[in-house]
Scaffold this motif. Structure first.
Motif, PDB file in Angstrom:
ATOM      1  N   GLN A   1       7.731  -1.185  -9.857  1.00  0.00           N
ATOM      2  CA  GLN A   1       7.431  -2.605 -10.014  1.00  0.00           C
ATOM      3  C   GLN A   1       8.082  -3.373  -8.868  1.00  0.00           C
ATOM      4  O   GLN A   1       9.291  -3.280  -8.657  1.00  0.00           O
ATOM      5  CB  GLN A   1       7.948  -3.113 -11.348  1.00  0.00           C
ATOM      6  CG  GLN A   1       7.174  -2.591 -12.550  1.00  0.00           C
ATOM      7  CD  GLN A   1       7.641  -3.253 -13.836  1.00  0.00           C
ATOM      8  OE1 GLN A   1       8.825  -3.405 -14.075  1.00  0.00           O
ATOM      9  NE2 GLN A   1       6.684  -3.659 -14.651  1.00  0.00           N
ATOM     10  N   CYS A   2       7.259  -4.089  -8.117  1.00  0.00           N
ATOM     11  CA  CYS A   2       7.766  -4.758  -6.918  1.00  0.00           C
ATOM     12  C   CYS A   2       7.268  -6.196  -6.863  1.00  0.00           C
ATOM     13  O   CYS A   2       6.078  -6.465  -7.050  1.00  0.00           O
ATOM     14  CB  CYS A   2       7.319  -4.002  -5.672  1.00  0.00           C
ATOM     15  SG  CYS A   2       7.778  -4.793  -4.126  1.00  0.00           S
ATOM     16  N   GLN A   3       8.177  -7.110  -6.597  1.00  0.00           N
ATOM     17  CA  GLN A   3       7.827  -8.501  -6.370  1.00  0.00           C
ATOM     18  C   GLN A   3       8.067  -8.817  -4.893  1.00  0.00           C
ATOM     19  O   GLN A   3       9.183  -8.674  -4.386  1.00  0.00           O
ATOM     20  CB  GLN A   3       8.675  -9.430  -7.238  1.00  0.00           C
ATOM     21  CG  GLN A   3       8.351 -10.899  -7.049  1.00  0.00           C
ATOM     22  CD  GLN A   3       9.294 -11.811  -7.810  1.00  0.00           C
ATOM     23  OE1 GLN A   3      10.452 -11.458  -8.050  1.00  0.00           O
ATOM     24  NE2 GLN A   3       8.817 -12.985  -8.189  1.00  0.00           N
ATOM     25  N   ILE A   4       6.998  -9.198  -4.193  1.00  0.00           N
ATOM     26  CA  ILE A   4       7.111  -9.581  -2.791  1.00  0.00           C
ATOM     27  C   ILE A   4       7.081 -11.101  -2.716  1.00  0.00           C
ATOM     28  O   ILE A   4       6.107 -11.733  -3.103  1.00  0.00           O
ATOM     29  CB  ILE A   4       5.969  -8.991  -1.948  1.00  0.00           C
ATOM     30  CG1 ILE A   4       5.938  -7.460  -2.050  1.00  0.00           C
ATOM     31  CG2 ILE A   4       6.122  -9.408  -0.484  1.00  0.00           C
ATOM     32  CD1 ILE A   4       4.754  -6.822  -1.345  1.00  0.00           C
TER      33      ILE A   4
ATOM     34  N   ARG B   1       0.813  -1.216   0.000  1.00  0.00           N
ATOM     35  CA  ARG B   1       0.000   0.000   0.000  1.00  0.00           C
ATOM     36  C   ARG B   1       0.848   1.268   0.000  1.00  0.00           C
ATOM     37  O   ARG B   1       0.343   2.345  -0.278  1.00  0.00           O
ATOM     38  CB  ARG B   1      -0.961   0.009   1.189  1.00  0.00           C
ATOM     39  CG  ARG B   1      -0.352   0.326   2.549  1.00  0.00           C
ATOM     40  CD  ARG B   1      -1.437   0.398   3.596  1.00  0.00           C
ATOM     41  NE  ARG B   1      -0.935   0.864   4.885  1.00  0.00           N
ATOM     42  CZ  ARG B   1      -1.715   1.138   5.929  1.00  0.00           C
ATOM     43  NH1 ARG B   1      -3.012   0.978   5.839  1.00  0.00           N
ATOM     44  NH2 ARG B   1      -1.190   1.566   7.062  1.00  0.00           N
ATOM     45  N   HIS B   2       2.151   1.148   0.309  1.00  0.00           N
ATOM     46  CA  HIS B   2       3.004   2.338   0.331  1.00  0.00           C
ATOM     47  C   HIS B   2       3.936   2.440  -0.869  1.00  0.00           C
ATOM     48  O   HIS B   2       4.546   3.490  -1.072  1.00  0.00           O
ATOM     49  CB  HIS B   2       3.828   2.373   1.625  1.00  0.00           C
ATOM     50  CG  HIS B   2       3.061   2.890   2.802  1.00  0.00           C
ATOM     51  ND1 HIS B   2       2.835   4.219   3.014  1.00  0.00           N
ATOM     52  CD2 HIS B   2       2.439   2.239   3.811  1.00  0.00           C
ATOM     53  CE1 HIS B   2       2.115   4.375   4.114  1.00  0.00           C
ATOM     54  NE2 HIS B   2       1.864   3.188   4.616  1.00  0.00           N
ATOM     55  N   LEU B   3       4.049   1.386  -1.628  1.00  0.00           N
ATOM     56  CA  LEU B   3       4.902   1.477  -2.808  1.00  0.00           C
ATOM     57  C   LEU B   3       4.202   2.295  -3.885  1.00  0.00           C
ATOM     58  O   LEU B   3       3.028   2.053  -4.189  1.00  0.00           O
ATOM     59  CB  LEU B   3       5.213   0.092  -3.360  1.00  0.00           C
ATOM     60  CG  LEU B   3       6.290  -0.709  -2.630  1.00  0.00           C
ATOM     61  CD1 LEU B   3       6.392  -2.100  -3.232  1.00  0.00           C
ATOM     62  CD2 LEU B   3       7.639  -0.017  -2.705  1.00  0.00           C
TER      63      LEU B   3
ATOM     64  N   THR C   1       9.078   3.284   3.165  1.00  0.00           N
ATOM     65  CA  THR C   1       8.895   4.523   2.399  1.00  0.00           C
ATOM     66  C   THR C   1      10.232   5.159   2.061  1.00  0.00           C
ATOM     67  O   THR C   1      10.488   5.577   0.925  1.00  0.00           O
ATOM     68  CB  THR C   1       8.020   5.516   3.184  1.00  0.00           C
ATOM     69  OG1 THR C   1       6.772   4.903   3.481  1.00  0.00           O
ATOM     70  CG2 THR C   1       7.792   6.777   2.392  1.00  0.00           C
ATOM     71  N   GLU C   2      11.133   5.226   3.047  1.00  0.00           N
ATOM     72  CA  GLU C   2      12.457   5.801   2.823  1.00  0.00           C
ATOM     73  C   GLU C   2      13.262   4.947   1.859  1.00  0.00           C
ATOM     74  O   GLU C   2      14.007   5.468   1.024  1.00  0.00           O
ATOM     75  CB  GLU C   2      13.197   5.940   4.154  1.00  0.00           C
ATOM     76  CG  GLU C   2      12.588   6.999   5.076  1.00  0.00           C
ATOM     77  CD  GLU C   2      13.302   7.071   6.410  1.00  0.00           C
ATOM     78  OE1 GLU C   2      14.183   6.224   6.660  1.00  0.00           O
ATOM     79  OE2 GLU C   2      12.972   7.967   7.218  1.00  0.00           O
ATOM     80  N   PHE C   3      13.089   3.646   1.958  1.00  0.00           N
ATOM     81  CA  PHE C   3      13.794   2.723   1.065  1.00  0.00           C
ATOM     82  C   PHE C   3      13.418   2.982  -0.385  1.00  0.00           C
ATOM     83  O   PHE C   3      14.265   3.035  -1.283  1.00  0.00           O
ATOM     84  CB  PHE C   3      13.448   1.281   1.491  1.00  0.00           C
ATOM     85  CG  PHE C   3      13.818   0.231   0.484  1.00  0.00           C
ATOM     86  CD1 PHE C   3      15.138  -0.113   0.278  1.00  0.00           C
ATOM     87  CD2 PHE C   3      12.834  -0.444  -0.232  1.00  0.00           C
ATOM     88  CE1 PHE C   3      15.482  -1.098  -0.639  1.00  0.00           C
ATOM     89  CE2 PHE C   3      13.164  -1.433  -1.143  1.00  0.00           C
ATOM     90  CZ  PHE C   3      14.483  -1.754  -1.344  1.00  0.00           C
TER      91      PHE C   3
END
Length: 349
Positions: A29-32, A22-24, A341-343
């Motif tokens: 593009q993110c794979q969890i 929800r914060h990205l 978020t900082e990351f």
């Protein structure tokens, strides 16, 4: 592509995945990826089934979630989400011996693992069961750095960020983690303490009617058993053709038998249950489970979570940093929001 590894398929891991997603920013593009050492997800909220009649199930770990008045406002969005999605419902039965008159209890008809599945499902994760993390190694050159994660089975993969959500003693046993902590952090993590319990599930391929007013009971007159639940009544399953009874031992009893075989200890528990509830029918199947890390009795001084390494990101989280209930897991997951978020703002490398 940002690749994030969450280790631990319990409620903290599911909530962390939810926080990340929800914060990205949508443009990222993110794979969890989730590694879970067991066959199924849920952790201490897992649901057990009888092998020959799988329609019969029992919760051998967490029994219900309690919404404490302290978190009515700060956690209301999570409870609203679960209630609106019909994942949880209010506990309608009686819990004999429950101490929390101002708190509200919730259960899941399909087991508390439904909560874990709900938040993982919203987070679009790649679930990888039977993956036990063995080591973490920092791999880098002048332009990039990632974590190389290795399993006990010899599988290797690389990630831009890693979040560890297991019990803290298990976290400290992973090769490469202590190397990223200073002496004070190690001492702080080692200060976390857990109680242990044995759990026994009695499964019946028939309806077993309770003669008692309670659906769950805290036992005060036994050195062996602390808690009993008529599991189907507790979860509000209407007129089931099967039924189950769940028993949790006392902490002192579990501590004195912790290194013994769970089945051998379980037979003593069943004998004591028959004394407490005479006339209980013989079960069709019995399952014994040892919870070495049942509940946190002393959390770390660091609240919520701990950043072990910032680039690439390594965070350790879980109820060992708060307290052992749903609200504690929410608190731990909330504490990683700023770091994630900082990351993202700073970029992957």
């Amino acid at each position: 592509m940002v690749r994030i590894l969450i280790v631990g398929g319990g409620v903290t891991g599911a909530l962390c995945a939810h926080m990340i997603r929800r914060h990205l920013p949508t443009k990222v593009q993110c794979q969890i990826v989730v590694w879970e050492k067991s066959r199924g997800i849920g952790g201490r909220m897992s649901l057990s089934k009888a092998p020959e009649f799988k329609e019969c199930s029992a919760e051998l770990g967490a029994q219900y979630i309690t919404r404490h008045s302290k978190y009515l406002e700060s956690h209301k969005e999570f409870y609203k989400d679960l209630l609106d999605s019909n994942v949880i419902h209010s506990f309608k039965g009686e819990i004999d011996g429950f101490r929390g008159d101002n708190d509200t209890n919730f259960v899941c008809t399909n087991g508390l693992s439904s909560i874990v599945k709900h938040f993982f499902g919203k987070s679009f994760v790649e679930m990888c069961p039977n993956q036990r993390l063995e080591s973490l190694r920092l791999v880098s050159d002048d332009s990039w750095s990632v974590w190389e994660a290795s399993t006990t089975a010899g599988h290797h993969d690389h990630f831009d960020a890693v979040i560890l959500t297991m019990p803290i003693p298990q976290i400290l046993s992973i090769e490469g983690v202590k190397d990223k902590l200073d002496v004070d952090n190690v001492k702080d993590l080692e200060s976390a303490q857990y109680s242990s319990r044995f759990a026994v599930g009695l499964f019946y391929n028939k309806a077993v009617l309770s003669e008692y007013s309670w659906a769950a009971r805290y036992v005060g007159d036994s050195d062996i058993i602390r808690y009993i639940a008529m599991d189907h009544e507790k979860r509000g399953i209407p007129k089931s053709k099967t039924s189950s009874v769940v028993v949790h031992t006392s902490v002192p009893f579990a501590k004195s038998h912790l290194e013994e075989d769970a089945a051998a200890v379980g037979s003593k528990v069943v004998d004591e249950l028959k004394r407490i509830i005479p006339g209980l029918p013989e079960p069709d199947y019995v399952k014994f489970h040892k919870w070495r890390y049942s509940q946190v009795t002393q959390s770390t001084a660091t609240y919520g979570s701990l950043v072990c390494h910032s680039k690439p990101l390594l965070i350790v989280a879980g109820d060992g940093f708060t307290h052992s209930n749903f609200d504690g897991c929410v608190e731990s997951a909330l504490s990683i929001e700023q770091h994630i978020t900082e990351f993202v703002k700073c970029g992957v490398n």
